[in-house]
Design an enzyme around this catalytic site. Structure first.
Site, short mmCIF file in Angstrom:
data_model
loop_
_atom_site.label_atom_id
_atom_site.label_comp_id
_atom_site.label_asym_id
_atom_site.label_seq_id
_atom_site.Cartn_x
_atom_site.Cartn_y
_atom_site.Cartn_z
N SER A 11 0.82 -1.21 0.00
CA SER A 11 0.00 0.00 0.00
C SER A 11 0.85 1.26 0.00
CB SER A 11 -1.06 0.03 1.10
OG SER A 11 -2.05 0.98 0.71
N CYS A 71 -2.32 -3.25 3.09
CA CYS A 71 -3.43 -4.18 2.89
C CYS A 71 -2.90 -5.57 3.18
CB CYS A 71 -4.04 -4.08 1.50
SG CYS A 71 -3.03 -3.51 0.20
N HIS A 116 4.50 14.16 6.07
CA HIS A 116 4.43 15.61 5.80
C HIS A 116 5.13 16.30 6.97
CE1 HIS A 116 1.46 14.84 2.68
NE2 HIS A 116 0.81 14.10 3.56
#
Length: 125
Positions: free
Chosen positions: A68, A88, A73
């Site tokens: 995935s 996943c 940030h």
């Protein structure tokens, strides 16, 4: 589509300030961290934003995984970071690897405190 989604908000990070502003350095470290926990990077994007008036620009670091993604940030003016790790589990349970990666991310930035969340995604078949 069963999976595990981990998030962490990191505050007052005590790491070297370059970890919050240098996309190349942070990106290379992210790729190494992904590999070290046994996940597979398939693509990546590392971007430094222009500096706002209050200080240096932050970084977005995204690694697409076969399992995935991981996304960071940074806000250097606040010494804060948000981390997002999602795996996943359709091809096997990657939850332990996701937790190990999140622990490495938190350790890299050395926050004074964190807010972490864990969300099981999808339904059992």
């Amino acid at each position: 589509m069963k999976g595990l989604h981990l998030t962490a908000d990191l505050y007052r990070c005590r790491c070297d300030p370059a970890w919050l502003t240098d996309a190349v350095r942070l990106g290379a470290w992210c790729l190494a961290a992904v590999e070290s926990v046994g996940l597979e990077a398939v693509q990546h994007l590392f971007h430094t934003f222009p500096a706002p008036p209050e200080g240096p620009g932050g970084v977005t670091a995204t690694v697409l995984l076969a399992e995935s993604h991981v996304c960071l940030h940074t806000w250097p003016q606040d010494r804060s970071v948000t981390c997002d790790v999602y795996v996943c589990n359709s091809s096997g349970d990657h939850s332990a690897r996701a937790r190990e990666l999140m622990a490495a991310l938190v350790q890299r930035f050395q926050p004074e405190w964190t807010e972490q969340r864990s969300l099981d995604r999808g339904e059992d078949a």
